[in-house]
Scaffold this active site. Structure first.
Site, PDB file in Angstrom:
ATOM      1  N   ARG A 277      42.898  43.590  41.188  1.00 28.99           N
ATOM      2  CA  ARG A 277      41.980  43.765  42.172  1.00 28.99           C
ATOM      3  C   ARG A 277      40.635  43.485  41.627  1.00 28.99           C
ATOM      4  NH1 ARG A 277      45.733  47.472  41.292  1.00 28.99           N
ATOM      5  NH2 ARG A 277      45.482  46.979  38.955  1.00 28.99           N
ATOM      6  N   THR A 278      39.968  42.999  41.163  1.00 32.29           N
ATOM      7  CA  THR A 278      38.515  42.792  41.253  1.00 32.29           C
ATOM      8  C   THR A 278      38.972  41.079  42.036  1.00 32.29           C
ATOM      9  OG1 THR A 278      38.146  43.982  39.402  1.00 32.29           O
ATOM     10  CG2 THR A 278      36.989  42.338  39.878  1.00 32.29           C
TER      11      THR A 278
ATOM     12  N   LYS B  43      38.668  24.756  25.288  1.00 30.22           N
ATOM     13  CA  LYS B  43      37.977  23.842  24.286  1.00 30.22           C
ATOM     14  C   LYS B  43      36.447  24.254  23.851  1.00 30.22           C
ATOM     15  CE  LYS B  43      39.663  20.395  27.714  1.00 30.22           C
ATOM     16  NZ  LYS B  43      39.088  19.242  28.661  1.00 30.22           N
TER      17      LYS B  43
ATOM     18  N   ARG C 261      34.313  37.416  35.395  1.00 30.48           N
ATOM     19  CA  ARG C 261      34.298  39.100  33.903  1.00 30.48           C
ATOM     20  C   ARG C 261      34.942  37.896  33.387  1.00 30.48           C
ATOM     21  NH1 ARG C 261      39.533  42.699  35.482  1.00 30.48           N
ATOM     22  NH2 ARG C 261      37.893  43.500  36.318  1.00 30.48           N
TER      23      ARG C 261
ATOM     24  N   HIS D 287      30.706  48.227  35.026  1.00 25.41           N
ATOM     25  CA  HIS D 287      31.736  47.369  36.417  1.00 25.41           C
ATOM     26  C   HIS D 287      30.775  47.702  37.264  1.00 25.41           C
ATOM     27  CE1 HIS D 287      34.958  45.509  38.269  1.00 25.41           C
ATOM     28  NE2 HIS D 287      35.780  45.781  37.720  1.00 25.41           N
TER      29      HIS D 287
HETATM   30  C1  NCD Z   1      39.097  48.676  35.952  1.00 21.85           C
HETATM   31  C2  NCD Z   1      38.875  47.458  34.906  1.00 21.85           C
HETATM   32  O1  NCD Z   1      38.892  46.346  35.076  1.00 21.85           O
HETATM   33  O2  NCD Z   1      37.887  47.834  34.012  1.00 21.85           O
HETATM   34  N1  NCD Z   1      39.530  47.563  36.796  1.00 21.85           N
HETATM   35  C3  NCD Z   1      39.263  47.011  37.653  1.00 21.85           C
HETATM   36  O3  NCD Z   1      38.507  46.721  37.977  1.00 21.85           O
HETATM   37  N2  NCD Z   1      39.800  48.177  39.407  1.00 21.85           N
HETATM   38  C4  NCD Z   1      39.995  49.833  34.783  1.00 21.85           C
HETATM   39  C5  NCD Z   1      40.830  49.012  33.766  1.00 21.85           C
HETATM   40  O4  NCD Z   1      41.639  48.060  33.516  1.00 21.85           O
HETATM   41  O5  NCD Z   1      41.363  50.395  33.158  1.00 21.85           O
END
Ligand code: NCD
Length: 306
Positions: free
Chosen positions: A51-52, A80, A101, A129
């Site tokens: 999703r993100t 590397k 991320r 997040h």
């Molecule tokens: C969450 C995350 O990555 O922290 N997911 C997300 O970004 N929608 C929650 C999760 O991974 O449980």
């Protein structure tokens, strides 16, 4: 250069503005379809995501922009031994904005220090997040009509769940908020969040292991996955993973206007039988994630151009 590493970097007024922009995008998408023409978003994902990453990419395309990036550390020069700072400095030469991320807490912050373009934290370890939180705030606003005067239950992995930490940070700035923390003993909310956020802001909260007992008071139930990748051993994960499984029976005493949220991915913690309950809004939440990221990209690019 304005980045977004922690949700508290945005004032409540700025969050209101982002929500208003997202609502305007939903109403008038055509007005926004050329806003980022010629701009590039780089998605630097050192950890898995559906999703993100894809909502960031869809957001940029719907703004008329382009996307470059990688979706696993192994396919980047991190494999590397390149530092996050050097990667960020390099990407600054190619793109206009970064969404990153990383499994290490603080990595997007380190990237932001080296970057000459805005860096958005798309999840750093078990820490924060902020764009999921913006998604959650837009969802609460659209579902309930307001962000004040709510009793919110967080259920599941409150120790490692970065979405929980960020949303508690955000909600503690609104009035009339009560928090119910529902988790097994081993997965309780870290004390730094309790002390530095809830207690500092004077937010009333209770801790319990009993989801059904907490249910009747809740306006929002925020379910979370047990974060397998943050455990030190598999045995502990296996013992704790099914601590809470929300099913229609457990909702018997819930308010008729409860909203059930989940950042997703879901593993076992919500039975699929709940999906058709109109109070389940986790798939509507997914869609909101794209709109609020469009609003955020626009804001940060506008500020960078000043
Ligand atoms: C969450 C995350 O990555 O922290 N997911 C997300 O970004 N929608 C929650 C999760 O991974 O449980």
């Amino acid at each position: 250069m304005r980045h977004l590493i922690d949700i508290r970097e945005l004032s409540v007024e700025e969050i209101d503005e982002l929500i208003a922009t997202a609502c305007d995008i939903i109403e008038n998408p055509a007005r926004y379809s050329e806003k980022c023409r010629g701009k590039k978003l780089a998605t630097l994902f050192f950890e898995p995501s559906t999703r993100t990453r894809l909502s960031f990419e869809a957001a940029m395309y719907e703004l008329g922009g382009n996307v470059i990036g990688f979706s696993e550390a192994q396919s980047s020069s991190a494999a590397k031994g390149e530092s996050v700072a050097d990667t960020a400095r390099t990407i600054s030469c190619y793109a206009d904005i970064i969404a990153m991320r990383h499994p290490k807490e603080g990595a997007p912050y380190v990237a932001s220090l080296a970057s000459s373009i805005p860096v958005i934290n798309a999840g750093d370890g078990g820490h924060n997040h902020p764009t999921q939180t913006l998604t959650d705030l837009l969802t609460i606003y659209r579902e309930k009509g307001h962000l004040n005067d709510l009793t919110i239950g967080f259920c599941g992995d409150l120790k490692f769940g970065r979405t929980v930490h960020s949303l508690i940070n955000a909600m503690s700035r609104y009035s009339g908020i009560k928090i119910v923390l529902i988790s097994p003993e081993e997965l309780k909310l870290p004390s730094y969040v309790k002390k530095d956020v809830l207690e500092k802001c004077g937010i009333p909260y209770v801790q319990t292991t009993d989801l059904e007992a907490a249910m009747p008071d809740l306006d929002i139930l925020y379910m979370t996955r047990v974060q397998r990748e943050r455990f030190f051993n598999e045995e502990d994960y296996l013992r704790l993973k099914d601590s809470y499984i929300l099913d229609p029976k457990k909702l018997t005493n819930a308010k008729p206007d409860l909203r059930i949220m989940h950042p997703l991915p879901r593993v076992n913690e919500i039975s699929t039988a709940v999906d058709s309950d109109p109070r389940a809004c986790y798939f509507r939440q997914v869609l909101n994630g794209k709109y609020i990221r469009m609003a955020l990209i626009l804001k940060l690019l506008e500020e960078a151009a000043k």
